[in-house]
Design a protein around this motif. Structure first.
Motif, PDB file in Angstrom:
ATOM      1  N   ALA A  73       3.494  -7.838 -10.077  1.00 49.85           N
ATOM      2  CA  ALA A  73       3.509  -7.897  -8.432  1.00 49.85           C
ATOM      3  C   ALA A  73       3.990  -9.361  -8.302  1.00 49.85           C
ATOM      4  N   PHE A  74       4.693  -9.625  -7.097  1.00 47.08           N
ATOM      5  CA  PHE A  74       4.785 -10.933  -6.516  1.00 47.08           C
ATOM      6  C   PHE A  74       3.620 -11.520  -5.981  1.00 47.08           C
ATOM      7  N   THR A  75       3.418 -12.917  -6.025  1.00 44.27           N
ATOM      8  CA  THR A  75       2.454 -13.654  -5.582  1.00 44.27           C
ATOM      9  C   THR A  75       2.554 -14.125  -4.230  1.00 44.27           C
ATOM     10  N   PHE A  76       1.564 -14.386  -3.230  1.00 48.59           N
ATOM     11  CA  PHE A  76       1.802 -14.738  -2.217  1.00 48.59           C
ATOM     12  C   PHE A  76       0.762 -15.868  -1.809  1.00 48.59           C
ATOM     13  N   SER A  77       0.940 -17.024  -1.527  1.00 42.80           N
ATOM     14  CA  SER A  77      -0.089 -18.227  -1.096  1.00 42.80           C
ATOM     15  C   SER A  77      -0.089 -18.476   0.250  1.00 42.80           C
ATOM     16  N   ARG A  78      -1.376 -18.878   0.715  1.00 48.29           N
ATOM     17  CA  ARG A  78      -1.810 -19.276   1.941  1.00 48.29           C
ATOM     18  C   ARG A  78      -2.719 -20.404   1.852  1.00 48.29           C
ATOM     19  N   LYS A  79      -2.500 -21.643   2.646  1.00 50.97           N
ATOM     20  CA  LYS A  79      -3.465 -22.678   2.649  1.00 50.97           C
ATOM     21  C   LYS A  79      -4.117 -22.870   3.911  1.00 50.97           C
ATOM     22  N   THR A  80      -5.423 -23.284   3.766  1.00 50.23           N
ATOM     23  CA  THR A  80      -6.116 -23.624   5.003  1.00 50.23           C
ATOM     24  C   THR A  80      -6.522 -25.236   4.703  1.00 50.23           C
ATOM     25  N   TYR A  81      -6.368 -25.960   5.757  1.00 51.21           N
ATOM     26  CA  TYR A  81      -6.623 -27.286   5.778  1.00 51.21           C
ATOM     27  C   TYR A  81      -7.778 -27.758   6.552  1.00 51.21           C
ATOM     28  N   ALA A  82      -8.526 -28.705   6.302  1.00 52.62           N
ATOM     29  CA  ALA A  82      -9.725 -29.395   6.663  1.00 52.62           C
ATOM     30  C   ALA A  82      -9.789 -30.955   6.654  1.00 52.62           C
ATOM     31  N   TYR A  83     -10.339 -31.390   7.702  1.00 52.25           N
ATOM     32  CA  TYR A  83     -10.587 -32.827   7.442  1.00 52.25           C
ATOM     33  C   TYR A  83     -12.132 -33.347   7.883  1.00 52.25           C
TER      34      TYR A  83
ATOM     35  N   PRO B 112       0.907  -1.112  -0.092  1.00 50.82           N
ATOM     36  CA  PRO B 112       0.076   0.219   0.076  1.00 50.82           C
ATOM     37  C   PRO B 112       0.861   1.464  -0.049  1.00 50.82           C
ATOM     38  N   ALA B 113       1.764   1.285   0.880  1.00 50.51           N
ATOM     39  CA  ALA B 113       2.651   2.546   0.796  1.00 50.51           C
ATOM     40  C   ALA B 113       3.430   2.900  -0.618  1.00 50.51           C
ATOM     41  N   VAL B 114       3.703   1.907  -1.281  1.00 47.54           N
ATOM     42  CA  VAL B 114       4.295   1.866  -2.659  1.00 47.54           C
ATOM     43  C   VAL B 114       2.966   2.412  -3.623  1.00 47.54           C
ATOM     44  N   VAL B 115       1.991   1.976  -3.548  1.00 46.73           N
ATOM     45  CA  VAL B 115       0.870   2.296  -4.566  1.00 46.73           C
ATOM     46  C   VAL B 115       0.427   3.896  -4.187  1.00 46.73           C
ATOM     47  N   ASN B 116       0.443   4.116  -2.866  1.00 43.50           N
ATOM     48  CA  ASN B 116      -0.063   5.350  -2.250  1.00 43.50           C
ATOM     49  C   ASN B 116       0.983   6.549  -2.771  1.00 43.50           C
ATOM     50  N   GLU B 117       2.457   6.153  -2.894  1.00 37.97           N
ATOM     51  CA  GLU B 117       3.385   7.242  -3.188  1.00 37.97           C
ATOM     52  C   GLU B 117       3.099   7.482  -4.807  1.00 37.97           C
ATOM     53  N   MET B 118       2.906   6.329  -5.448  1.00 39.88           N
ATOM     54  CA  MET B 118       3.052   6.418  -6.941  1.00 39.88           C
ATOM     55  C   MET B 118       1.533   7.158  -7.289  1.00 39.88           C
TER      56      MET B 118
ATOM     57  N   GLU C 159      -6.206   2.455 -12.419  1.00 42.67           N
ATOM     58  CA  GLU C 159      -5.324   2.053 -13.779  1.00 42.67           C
ATOM     59  C   GLU C 159      -3.977   1.887 -13.487  1.00 42.67           C
ATOM     60  N   LEU C 160      -3.434   2.420 -12.290  1.00 40.65           N
ATOM     61  CA  LEU C 160      -2.137   2.080 -11.840  1.00 40.65           C
ATOM     62  C   LEU C 160      -1.945   0.636 -11.076  1.00 40.65           C
ATOM     63  N   ILE C 161      -2.958   0.365 -10.520  1.00 39.33           N
ATOM     64  CA  ILE C 161      -3.080  -1.086 -10.009  1.00 39.33           C
ATOM     65  C   ILE C 161      -3.299  -1.885 -11.038  1.00 39.33           C
ATOM     66  N   PHE C 162      -3.859  -1.770 -12.095  1.00 40.46           N
ATOM     67  CA  PHE C 162      -4.074  -2.560 -13.414  1.00 40.46           C
ATOM     68  C   PHE C 162      -2.690  -2.525 -14.083  1.00 40.46           C
ATOM     69  N   ASP C 163      -1.980  -1.504 -14.004  1.00 42.98           N
ATOM     70  CA  ASP C 163      -0.671  -1.657 -14.722  1.00 42.98           C
ATOM     71  C   ASP C 163       0.309  -2.494 -13.997  1.00 42.98           C
TER      72      ASP C 163
END
Length: 302
Positions: free
Chosen positions: A118-128, A76-82, A109-113
């Motif tokens: 952007a890097f991707t970050f993944s999170r897993k949630t397990y269940a049984y 967010p800090a980078v997006v806000n500055e740009m 428009e900036l976010i679209f560009d």
């Protein structure tokens, strides 16, 4: 794969799918990587790791599932500055202040560009799923994450007759009684942590850690009307955990009596380790959860 938090749901109708049938239904919503301009992607992934492709891992009648969320990360800090730089540049060129709507459009428009880079970050949630016991157990302390998983499972299956655990006796009432009387069932031990809160809108609260909960100062708070909304407990020298007012289990630890079972199992590779861990964990919880629920009077059945 040892669960650390338990959000508990019970099936109101028998769960009749086997692992192959369940995996087939989940496959339509298998995770796909984020597209270049997508902020996130959400779907099922193989629970046990790289070499397995099945979306339902079965052991001793229990079925493990895993949902994965992949997000593109834009600080967010980078997006806000740009965006501020773009706003200043546009206002200087046009000789006027931009409206709120125009600023919002510049940000979109900036976010679209930026998204494709952007890097991707993944999170897993397990269940049984425990079809025999009639439980769905999600490894999360977050109600929102649990509901996200249930929502995707509901979409995959068409319907999901599962509801949160609601015990006959209020957890707050029972946990408070245990602290007041200093008496618990023989297989339950009160440990050294609790949170006490006064009833009402302007409730005062106290959180105790690494404290003897039988001390007079704790009893004074209970005598003044505070109730236990969270208590650290252990069961049969096998599990330790935090139980809260919503009957959610947090900071679950499998103690030495359980972990020592792994020493008798020869495993080779990550998949075999996953299967062994799941087998021991699910069997242990298959004994623990019915006992815990019984201590609170059983479940309220609608």
């Amino acid at each position: 794969m040892w669960f650390k938090n338990l959000s508990l749901f019970r099936f109101t109708e028998p769960f009749t799918l086997n692992a192959d049938e369940l995996a087939e239904k989940l496959d339509a919503l298998r995770l796909r990587p984020c597209g270049a301009h997508e902020e996130s992607s959400f779907g099922w992934t193989a629970p046990s790791g790289k070499s397995e492709t099945s979306l339902a891992h079965a052991t001793n009648g229990y079925m493990m599932l895993c949902v994965k969320k992949q997000e593109r990360v834009l600080p967010p800090a980078v997006v806000n500055e740009m965006i501020q730089e773009k706003v200043v540049e546009a206002e200087e060129q046009q000789g006027r202040q931009l409206s709120k709507k125009e600023r919002s459009r510049l940000k979109e428009e900036l976010i679209f560009d930026l998204l494709p880079r952007a890097f991707t970050f993944s999170r897993k949630t397990y269940a049984y799923i425990d079809p025999k016991g009639g439980w769905l157990v999600v490894d999360t302390a977050s109600a929102n994450k649990a509901e996200d998983l249930l929502g995707l499972l509901r979409k995959s299956l068409g319907s999901l007759p599962a509801v949160p655990i609601n015990t006959v006796n209020n957890p707050v009432t029972i946990m408070t009684q245990w602290l007041v009387s200093q008496e618990t069932p023989t297989d339950i031990v009160v440990e050294d942590e609790c949170e006490l809160r006064s009833p009402g809108e302007d409730a005062s609260a106290i959180r105790c850690k690494r404290q003897d909960l039988g001390l007079p100062e704790i009893q004074n708070h209970l005598d003044s009307g505070k109730e236990a909304i969270l208590v650290a407990l252990s069961w049969a020298d096998r599990l330790s955990f935090i139980l809260d007012k919503n009957f959610s289990i947090k900071r679950l630890r499998f103690l030495d009596l359980v972990q020592d079972q792994l020493e008798d199992i020869e495993v080779e590779g990550e998949d075999m380790r996953f299967d062994a861990d799941f087998s021991i964990m699910s069997a242990e919880l298959g004994l623990f959860l019915p006992r815990l629920i019984k201590l609170f009077g059983g479940v309220v059945k609608s």
